[in-house]
Design an enzyme around this catalytic site. Structure first.
Site, PDB file in Angstrom:
ATOM      1  N   ASP A 197       0.828  -1.204   0.000  1.00 28.09           N
ATOM      2  CA  ASP A 197       0.000   0.000   0.000  1.00 28.09           C
ATOM      3  C   ASP A 197       0.865   1.258   0.000  1.00 28.09           C
ATOM      4  N   GLY A 198       1.993   1.184   0.708  1.00 28.38           N
ATOM      5  CA  GLY A 198       2.870   2.351   0.821  1.00 28.38           C
ATOM      6  C   GLY A 198       3.423   2.801  -0.520  1.00 28.38           C
ATOM      7  N   ASN A 235      -4.186   9.183   2.129  1.00 28.83           N
ATOM      8  CA  ASN A 235      -4.734   8.601   3.358  1.00 28.83           C
ATOM      9  C   ASN A 235      -5.142   9.695   4.343  1.00 28.83           C
ATOM     10  N   ASP A 248      -3.238  13.234  22.184  1.00 25.16           N
ATOM     11  CA  ASP A 248      -1.986  12.879  21.528  1.00 25.16           C
ATOM     12  C   ASP A 248      -1.910  13.502  20.138  1.00 25.16           C
ATOM     13  N   TYR A 307      -4.733   4.761   9.513  1.00 21.46           N
ATOM     14  CA  TYR A 307      -4.492   5.217  10.884  1.00 21.46           C
ATOM     15  C   TYR A 307      -5.788   5.600  11.607  1.00 21.46           C
ATOM     16  N   SER A 308      -6.690   6.243  10.899  1.00 22.51           N
ATOM     17  CA  SER A 308      -7.942   6.680  11.515  1.00 22.51           C
ATOM     18  C   SER A 308      -8.694   5.504  12.131  1.00 22.51           C
ATOM     19  N   LEU A 309      -8.660   4.366  11.461  1.00 23.58           N
ATOM     20  CA  LEU A 309      -9.339   3.168  11.965  1.00 23.58           C
ATOM     21  C   LEU A 309      -8.735   2.731  13.292  1.00 23.58           C
ATOM     22  N   SER A 310      -7.413   2.738  13.346  1.00 22.46           N
ATOM     23  CA  SER A 310      -6.722   2.338  14.578  1.00 22.46           C
ATOM     24  C   SER A 310      -7.076   3.274  15.729  1.00 22.46           C
ATOM     25  N   GLN A 359       4.508   9.942   6.087  1.00 16.82           N
ATOM     26  CA  GLN A 359       5.804  10.610   5.932  1.00 16.82           C
ATOM     27  C   GLN A 359       5.870  11.810   6.866  1.00 16.82           C
TER      28      GLN A 359
HETATM   29  N1  LIG Z   1      -3.072  11.232  25.604  1.00 17.26           N
HETATM   30  C1  LIG Z   1      -3.029  11.210  26.924  1.00 17.26           C
HETATM   31  O1  LIG Z   1      -4.066  11.171  27.572  1.00 17.26           O
HETATM   32  C2  LIG Z   1      -1.745  11.205  27.653  1.00 17.26           C
HETATM   33  C3  LIG Z   1      -1.757  11.160  29.021  1.00 17.26           C
HETATM   34  N2  LIG Z   1      -0.619  11.191  29.766  1.00 17.26           N
HETATM   35  C4  LIG Z   1      -0.762  11.041  31.209  1.00 17.26           C
HETATM   36  O2  LIG Z   1      -0.110  12.049  31.902  1.00 17.26           O
HETATM   37  C5  LIG Z   1       0.440  11.503  33.087  1.00 17.26           C
HETATM   38  C6  LIG Z   1       1.511  12.393  33.604  1.00 17.26           C
HETATM   39  O3  LIG Z   1       0.856  13.461  34.165  1.00 17.26           O
HETATM   40  P1  LIG Z   1       1.570  14.876  34.329  1.00 17.26           P
HETATM   41  O4  LIG Z   1       3.001  14.662  34.708  1.00 17.26           O
HETATM   42  O5  LIG Z   1       0.700  15.698  35.167  1.00 17.26           O
HETATM   43  O6  LIG Z   1       1.560  15.346  32.864  1.00 17.26           O
HETATM   44  P2  LIG Z   1       0.700  16.477  32.204  1.00 17.26           P
HETATM   45  O7  LIG Z   1       0.974  17.727  32.910  1.00 17.26           O
HETATM   46  O8  LIG Z   1       0.973  16.372  30.748  1.00 17.26           O
HETATM   47  O9  LIG Z   1      -0.819  16.107  32.558  1.00 17.26           O
HETATM   48  C7  LIG Z   1      -1.549  15.061  32.121  1.00 17.26           C
HETATM   49  C8  LIG Z   1      -2.987  15.220  32.595  1.00 17.26           C
HETATM   50  O10 LIG Z   1      -3.381  13.994  33.195  1.00 17.26           O
HETATM   51  C9  LIG Z   1      -3.968  14.236  34.473  1.00 17.26           C
HETATM   52  N3  LIG Z   1      -3.719  13.071  35.321  1.00 17.26           N
HETATM   53  C10 LIG Z   1      -2.554  12.592  35.778  1.00 17.26           C
HETATM   54  N4  LIG Z   1      -2.777  11.465  36.490  1.00 17.26           N
HETATM   55  C11 LIG Z   1      -4.103  11.255  36.487  1.00 17.26           C
HETATM   56  C12 LIG Z   1      -4.927  10.239  37.030  1.00 17.26           C
HETATM   57  N5  LIG Z   1      -4.431   9.202  37.716  1.00 17.26           N
HETATM   58  N6  LIG Z   1      -6.267  10.307  36.819  1.00 17.26           N
HETATM   59  C13 LIG Z   1      -6.781  11.319  36.113  1.00 17.26           C
HETATM   60  N7  LIG Z   1      -6.048  12.301  35.563  1.00 17.26           N
HETATM   61  C14 LIG Z   1      -4.720  12.261  35.742  1.00 17.26           C
HETATM   62  C15 LIG Z   1      -3.334  15.493  34.958  1.00 17.26           C
HETATM   63  O11 LIG Z   1      -4.162  16.146  35.895  1.00 17.26           O
HETATM   64  C16 LIG Z   1      -3.224  16.282  33.666  1.00 17.26           C
HETATM   65  O12 LIG Z   1      -4.443  16.892  33.346  1.00 17.26           O
HETATM   66  C17 LIG Z   1       0.913  10.150  32.676  1.00 17.26           C
HETATM   67  O13 LIG Z   1       1.030   9.268  33.763  1.00 17.26           O
HETATM   68  C18 LIG Z   1      -0.150   9.752  31.696  1.00 17.26           C
HETATM   69  O14 LIG Z   1      -1.162   8.997  32.340  1.00 17.26           O
HETATM   70  C19 LIG Z   1       0.601  11.256  29.163  1.00 17.26           C
HETATM   71  C20 LIG Z   1       0.691  11.314  27.773  1.00 17.26           C
HETATM   72  C21 LIG Z   1      -0.486  11.274  26.905  1.00 17.26           C
HETATM   73  N1  LIG Z   2      -1.279   3.157  14.560  1.00 16.22           N
HETATM   74  C1  LIG Z   2      -1.491   3.112  13.270  1.00 16.22           C
HETATM   75  O1  LIG Z   2      -2.412   2.463  12.809  1.00 16.22           O
HETATM   76  C2  LIG Z   2      -0.622   3.871  12.325  1.00 16.22           C
HETATM   77  C3  LIG Z   2      -0.902   3.814  10.987  1.00 16.22           C
HETATM   78  N2  LIG Z   2      -0.140   4.464  10.059  1.00 16.22           N
HETATM   79  C4  LIG Z   2      -0.580   4.404   8.664  1.00 16.22           C
HETATM   80  O2  LIG Z   2       0.442   3.981   7.824  1.00 16.22           O
HETATM   81  C5  LIG Z   2       0.303   4.672   6.590  1.00 16.22           C
HETATM   82  C6  LIG Z   2       1.586   4.613   5.848  1.00 16.22           C
HETATM   83  O3  LIG Z   2       1.666   3.357   5.313  1.00 16.22           O
HETATM   84  P1  LIG Z   2       3.065   2.711   4.943  1.00 16.22           P
HETATM   85  O4  LIG Z   2       3.941   3.732   4.331  1.00 16.22           O
HETATM   86  O5  LIG Z   2       2.777   1.464   4.206  1.00 16.22           O
HETATM   87  O6  LIG Z   2       3.616   2.412   6.349  1.00 16.22           O
HETATM   88  P2  LIG Z   2       3.778   1.032   7.081  1.00 16.22           P
HETATM   89  O7  LIG Z   2       4.649   0.180   6.266  1.00 16.22           O
HETATM   90  O8  LIG Z   2       4.167   1.372   8.492  1.00 16.22           O
HETATM   91  O9  LIG Z   2       2.332   0.337   7.013  1.00 16.22           O
HETATM   92  C7  LIG Z   2       1.205   0.720   7.647  1.00 16.22           C
HETATM   93  C8  LIG Z   2       0.119  -0.334   7.419  1.00 16.22           C
HETATM   94  O10 LIG Z   2      -1.058   0.342   6.966  1.00 16.22           O
HETATM   95  C9  LIG Z   2      -1.561  -0.274   5.793  1.00 16.22           C
HETATM   96  N3  LIG Z   2      -2.263   0.735   5.003  1.00 16.22           N
HETATM   97  C10 LIG Z   2      -1.752   1.816   4.377  1.00 16.22           C
HETATM   98  N4  LIG Z   2      -2.747   2.507   3.790  1.00 16.22           N
HETATM   99  C11 LIG Z   2      -3.900   1.848   4.047  1.00 16.22           C
HETATM  100  C12 LIG Z   2      -5.252   2.080   3.707  1.00 16.22           C
HETATM  101  N5  LIG Z   2      -5.637   3.167   3.021  1.00 16.22           N
HETATM  102  N6  LIG Z   2      -6.187   1.207   4.156  1.00 16.22           N
HETATM  103  C13 LIG Z   2      -5.829   0.128   4.879  1.00 16.22           C
HETATM  104  N7  LIG Z   2      -4.558  -0.142   5.221  1.00 16.22           N
HETATM  105  C14 LIG Z   2      -3.606   0.727   4.820  1.00 16.22           C
HETATM  106  C15 LIG Z   2      -0.394  -0.883   5.135  1.00 16.22           C
HETATM  107  O11 LIG Z   2      -0.761  -1.965   4.289  1.00 16.22           O
HETATM  108  C16 LIG Z   2       0.410  -1.362   6.339  1.00 16.22           C
HETATM  109  O12 LIG Z   2      -0.074  -2.598   6.809  1.00 16.22           O
HETATM  110  C17 LIG Z   2      -0.103   6.039   6.999  1.00 16.22           C
HETATM  111  O13 LIG Z   2      -0.751   6.733   5.964  1.00 16.22           O
HETATM  112  C18 LIG Z   2      -0.997   5.754   8.166  1.00 16.22           C
HETATM  113  O14 LIG Z   2      -2.344   5.668   7.740  1.00 16.22           O
HETATM  114  C19 LIG Z   2       0.942   5.199  10.441  1.00 16.22           C
HETATM  115  C20 LIG Z   2       1.285   5.295  11.795  1.00 16.22           C
HETATM  116  C21 LIG Z   2       0.507   4.646  12.847  1.00 16.22           C
END
Ligand SMILES: NC(=O)C1=CN([C@@H]2O[C@H](COP(=O)(O)OP(=O)(O)OC[C@H]3O[C@@H](n4cnc5c(N)ncnc54)[C@H](O)[C@@H]3O)[C@@H](O)[C@H]2O)C=CC1
Ligand SMILES: NC(=O)C1=CN([C@@H]2O[C@H](COP(=O)(O)OP(=O)(O)OC[C@H]3O[C@@H](n4cnc5c(N)ncnc54)[C@H](O)[C@@H]3O)[C@@H](O)[C@H]2O)C=CC1
Ligand SMILES: NC(=O)C1=CN([C@@H]2O[C@H](COP(=O)(O)OP(=O)(O)OC[C@H]3O[C@@H](n4cnc5c(N)ncnc54)[C@H](O)[C@@H]3O)[C@@H](O)[C@H]2O)C=CC1
Ligand SMILES: NC(=O)C1=CN([C@@H]2O[C@H](COP(=O)(O)OP(=O)(O)OC[C@H]3O[C@@H](n4cnc5c(N)ncnc54)[C@H](O)[C@@H]3O)[C@@H](O)[C@H]2O)C=CC1
Lengths: 348, 348, 348, 348
Positions: A95-96, A175, A205, A218-221, A276
């Site tokens: 696909d890539g 994509n 994130d 990626y959107s599916l994941s 990319q």
């Molecule tokens: N996409 C995401 O949700 C992500 C979440 N984190 C979380 O951030 C934590 C680190 O926190 P900080 O150092 O404060 O980083 P930070 O300042 O980036 O804050 C992360 C947020 O998570 C909240 N949080 C932390 N622990 C919690 C818990 N047990 N229950 C509910 N909310 C909580 C904090 O109040 C803050 O709003 C990591 O342990 C991880 O769980 C880290 C990266 C991505």
């Molecule tokens: N967590 C995830 O699922 C992530 C997904 N990706 C996807 O990887 C794509 C890049 O693909 P590659 O260069 O091949 O990287 P790659 O070699 O890392 O492969 C990603 C996987 O996605 C599949 N794929 C690509 N396009 C697709 C589509 N439209 N529908 C269903 N499957 C598809 C490929 O067959 C391969 O299995 C990005 O466009 C993004 O969508 C990238 C990062 C994280």
């Protein structure tokens, strides 16, 4: 009744995005071969392909990107405004490889793409490499049908609203464009706007704006819905949002979506386009995403199906019938209990 | 330059579904009032409304469905092929009142619908009842703009493929058609087909085929994506499937989806259309769902907004701007952390 | 060292719920056969089983529920306080047969359960029916190990807080208690309390309180997590909630959860316990759910595994090793891409 | 009857993880102040706090981590085996400050933690900074109750199964250990094992192993369930898996989970522990996660509640009652329609 028609490669004549129509072949004069890897099977496949073209379509010129490991006897092709005219793109790989082919056509219309797998199924891979002769014949006879796969055009603006990089050219993705905190430990804050109107502030994130084609990538994941590639739409899917109430959104293709890194975002956001890595956006910087004027005409599997086969089971000939197969085979969509019925207890 | 135009109610002249366009007013000659409840506020609102119409638009005829509690001095209206011509529908109540209004127009085009809430916000309710004079004026001046909300047309077939009930007329739904096991303790088995091709066999509580409008109703509760109502699409969402790998699917409006109860299904499936229970489908029976030819032209909130207001914040005048508001206010979309910033610790 | 131990059936001696321990066999004097269907394979299996028991364990009494189609030469068994003592339960059928067996033991401790599939795999079915001799021998030799599967005890209260029905006896469920609007078109409103504290008001199709065992049943379909059956916990999973921000909750087994139909709920809620419809709860009525004192000791597959087999790959003998197998085989957990690697393009 | 008891800080005497019990105060002799930021409000709070301790508990020694901006008149404290004995930890800041405090106690038991917010609510923040005097008094009087929050202990092994770094000491986390592809464009492949048994091969952005405490942090964003912090369990949640059928799993605290980067993984995995980036694991390298022997005793809000208040609404005094409040206030759990009822249409 004339059976041969000309392959359309002029965008002004293009049908509305995503319509399904026959390719108008006739004068396929330039073919571009695209491959990423140079593994033995790929090299062999290119050799057979070149030999076949030389023999059967002697007037056709064959091109390849400028790389060290370019196959012999093909001309170098350089993308851009002044690029040699290509009437057909052949991809060999996964696909890539198609994503890469798409990235070569940033300006203007894209020629029809004929994609061959090296054996393993992929979502964007209708043909097995061993079938290339049959597939080529179908194209040269004007029998091939295409699915116009929507692309997104991305414009990057800096804090002051000025265009960033890329010489004013838009980026085109097939994509998705994905913003992600990458290796920053902190969540980023992104303001999402739809048609200029503030939609939401995402603490997450990252965010994905995907095409229907990308809805199975990626959107599916990240939890997004599966959108049929013949629909024109933009899908906005959050990646690990700090919110219980974020859901994927589906917008009409006429919408423009802007993602701007919040002024108080603790992390910047890395941008990936079709996988990319390109930019890193800091606070105040943004990307605006719209439907591209230049979709990718992907040649269908049904183009080389026997009439009987194609018409069987109620599928209109030329219809995108690969999708249901892919959903079921590749994603194992809703697989559980059909298979379960077959599972029998093995005795200890 | 003539400012007044005629309200289009003839389907042959209708714009492509979901386009947004001004209503062509002028000769609004027949108004249908739709309400479900007869609570005091509703009765009072109807009284004021009737008085206002008598005074300001004396030539207009006002109709109401035939019910015991019909308001005084309005004419009875009976749906069907020979129904009196209606140029404007007024609904007073909640979202369910518009769904009910939709159900009255099974044949032919639907007149523009002006929907008033009794105070509480709803997804399909652009206007507050206290604003009816302003809203009516806007319509009569031909300034109102509409969003064509897609509907689905549903055909029921028995085991032998013969049409079931309803005198051959299709059912029309604005939100969704939902199949559900209801009070049966057992899961049902439903085969889903897309354009005649078998998609999957679902073992679940049921399946929903939804419009974009309905994507914020039952489909959302079942885990479906939020689809903008100006997109033309069908959403297939499973209800509690016995499978880890079932995901919502989004199809182009040109698709037809057939849901057939499996021959070996342990339960039959009750059918709800926009929340109204209609059929029970047994093994072998099916429903086929397509985009209806007759969308609902819903008059927009921006129709009565001041120009300044409407144009503010980058929204094109006449654009469906209510949706972002509704997503945020009604669904509390992505609400968590914006509000959290405001939450302060109260001392014990 | 005495190898034979007595099968524990006295709750006062029971180990803490969910611990994994050997059954203490020795004097298995009463066996209860449970089956739902009387299909040919089931009848044949029961015949072979009875013959085997008569020959090998001549002093053992065999019982069966009182039904018209009861097998010959078995004694009738009636559940209740004065029921004949059962030392081993044998189930023949699907997962539902074990659920039914569980429902027979509402009062006091439950004897160990040995479950045989008729060939098709099930989540609660460690043994193939053809292995019954080996499995029985293992039990009689005191080698069998059990997994104590938690059950929930349910108490129903009317509007005034008085016990409803069932003569004061609690209901016991092995999978879940589910409240659902059933065939009512309207959502119901349920107030959920944890340890007497108001948790939330749910507007939804219904709510599920599930055991870890039940986490792979209805709760899974509704979006719940998969909880290992050796954990003691209660899972609260909403069914199609009208909210973007409802998530499954997992509580310690010491919690009590009360679900009360809201006074202003538009629909009542049908109650299913392990898939058996029982009550309908109206506004103000409630059910309180707690961990039961009487879990189900389910005999493990590893009880009859060869030592070598059981110890291979790092699994401690007697450990619940069936679960990982079931997650992967039955639910096709995370199935997609492992299988994809094997999918090769078939040539047209 | 002696009212004062000794604060337990010796792990050998510790209650089973997660039990809720009173702190045995009496001889609080060493207090550690933990803060991350040195903003004006934090500096002022520390000043007031120190003054209050000097005045009211003159014999208590106050410590602080060794940093440039350490407050005046406090002793430097260095973590490790020979660290000065701490009887109470005070944190001032957000949730991250408690996570940081936890990271200081890698060896042996953790003293009770009293956490103050600077005004804004947090999940781990029972007390408002203005209430510190009252809270301290409660601790010194032995009235404080604690919730033992489970931690995870993480061991890193290289390709050959040898311990990596950290001098053989395990890492301890309170929220989670997260593996993530970080800024690599490629998905990684991780083999997950439970108690040595292969569970699944995950192709994804990464995997999270979380405590119940961490179930409302990153795991929640990735789609995990909300697990009550008084339950002992491990939650395994995938981050953007390339599979439709990956679901969060909940294991008993007795389980050990190993995550090993697949030999053929295209990307390595960055490791974050409670949000702190630590290792990068390459193909063949692994982390094994188990319940730690040393949970964090977090002092409850109910410790300073008035008896009347604490006992109201059926909550047992000393019971973790903050959680329901946090679920509702901070996460806006199931927020939608309760609030909707209050939303009224504003007139244009
Ligand atoms: N996409 C995401 O949700 C992500 C979440 N984190 C979380 O951030 C934590 C680190 O926190 P900080 O150092 O404060 O980083 P930070 O300042 O980036 O804050 C992360 C947020 O998570 C909240 N949080 C932390 N622990 C919690 C818990 N047990 N229950 C509910 N909310 C909580 C904090 O109040 C803050 O709003 C990591 O342990 C991880 O769980 C880290 C990266 C991505
Ligand atoms: N967590 C995830 O699922 C992530 C997904 N990706 C996807 O990887 C794509 C890049 O693909 P590659 O260069 O091949 O990287 P790659 O070699 O890392 O492969 C990603 C996987 O996605 C599949 N794929 C690509 N396009 C697709 C589509 N439209 N529908 C269903 N499957 C598809 C490929 O067959 C391969 O299995 C990005 O466009 C993004 O969508 C990238 C990062 C994280
Ligand atoms: N579990 C669920 O979420 C269920 C939802 N429904 C929905 O109820 C609808 C019928 O509505 P009523 O007759 O008013 O029944 P109702 O009075 O039971 O209300 C259902 C709720 O859905 C809201 N609603 C209706 N259409 C909507 C839309 N397009 N977008 C957002 N919210 C919407 C209404 O405002 C109301 O809050 C059905 O079409 C179905 O979509 C029906 C059954 C179960
Ligand atoms: N939408 C759904 O997923 C629904 C599920 N159910 C489940 O069905 C159960 C009753 O089962 P039956 O009497 O056999 O009815 P049934 O014959 O309708 O079977 C339901 C299915 O659930 C499976 N099952 C039962 N317990 C299970 C468990 N603990 N883990 C994994 N799979 C399990 C059965 O093998 C069968 O495939 C209820 O306890 C409820 O959990 C009931 C209604 C709807």
């Amino acid at each position: 009744m004339p059976r041969r028609r000309t392959l359309i490669t002029d965008s002004s004549q293009q049908p509305p995005p995503h319509a399904l129509r026959s390719t108008n072949a006739a004068t396929v004069k330039g073919i571009l071969i695209v491959n990423k890897l140079r593994t033995k099977p790929v090299i062999d496949a290119i050799d057979s392909f070149l030999q076949h073209v030389r023999t059967n379509y002697p007037n056709v010129r064959v091109f390849h990107e400028d790389r060290k490991d370019i196959p012999q006897n093909v001309e170098v092709w350089r993308p851009g405004e002044d690029a040699e005219k290509i009437d057909l793109v052949i991809t060999l790989g996964g696909d890539g490889t198609i994503l890469h082919a798409s990235s070569l056509f940033k300006v203007g219309a894209v020629p029809p793409v004929l994609s061959f797998s090296m054996g393993t199924l992929g979502f964007l891979l209708p043909f097995h490499v061993d079938d290339f002769a049959k597939a080529l014949e179908s194209v040269f006879q004007g029998k091939a049908t295409v699915l116009y796969r929507m692309r997104l055009s991305c414009t990057f603006l800096d804090k002051d609203g000025k265009l960033m990089g890329n010489d004013g050219e838009d980026w085109q993705v097939m994509n998705e464009v994905a913003l992600h905190r990458g290796s920053s430990p902190h969540l980023n804050t992104i303001d999402a706007y739809v048609d200029g109107q503030h939609l939401t502030e995402a603490v997450s994130d990252g965010l994905i704006v995907s095409t229907p084609t990308g809805s199975t990538a990626y959107s599916l994941s990240a939890g997004g819905p599966i959108v049929h590639p013949s629909l024109s739409a933009l899908v906005l899917t959050p990646i690990c949002p700090r919110s219980l109430s974020f859901r994927p959104l589906v917008f009409p293709a006429s919408s423009s979506i802007t993602l701007r890194i919040g002024e108080r975002s603790r992390a910047s956001a890395g941008v990936s386009m079709d996988g990319q890595v390109s930019h890193v956006l800091g606070p105040g910087e943004s990307v605006t995403v719209r439907a591209s004027l230049h979709p990718i005409p992907c040649i269908n599997r049904s183009s080389i199906a026997e009439p009987a086969e194609a018409q069987g089971e109620g599928v209109v000939p030329g219809k995108e019938d690969d999708w249901v197969r892919d959903i079921n085979n590749l994603l194992q969509y809703n697989a559980t209990f059909r298979s379960k019925a077959l599972l029998r207890h093995s005795r200890t």
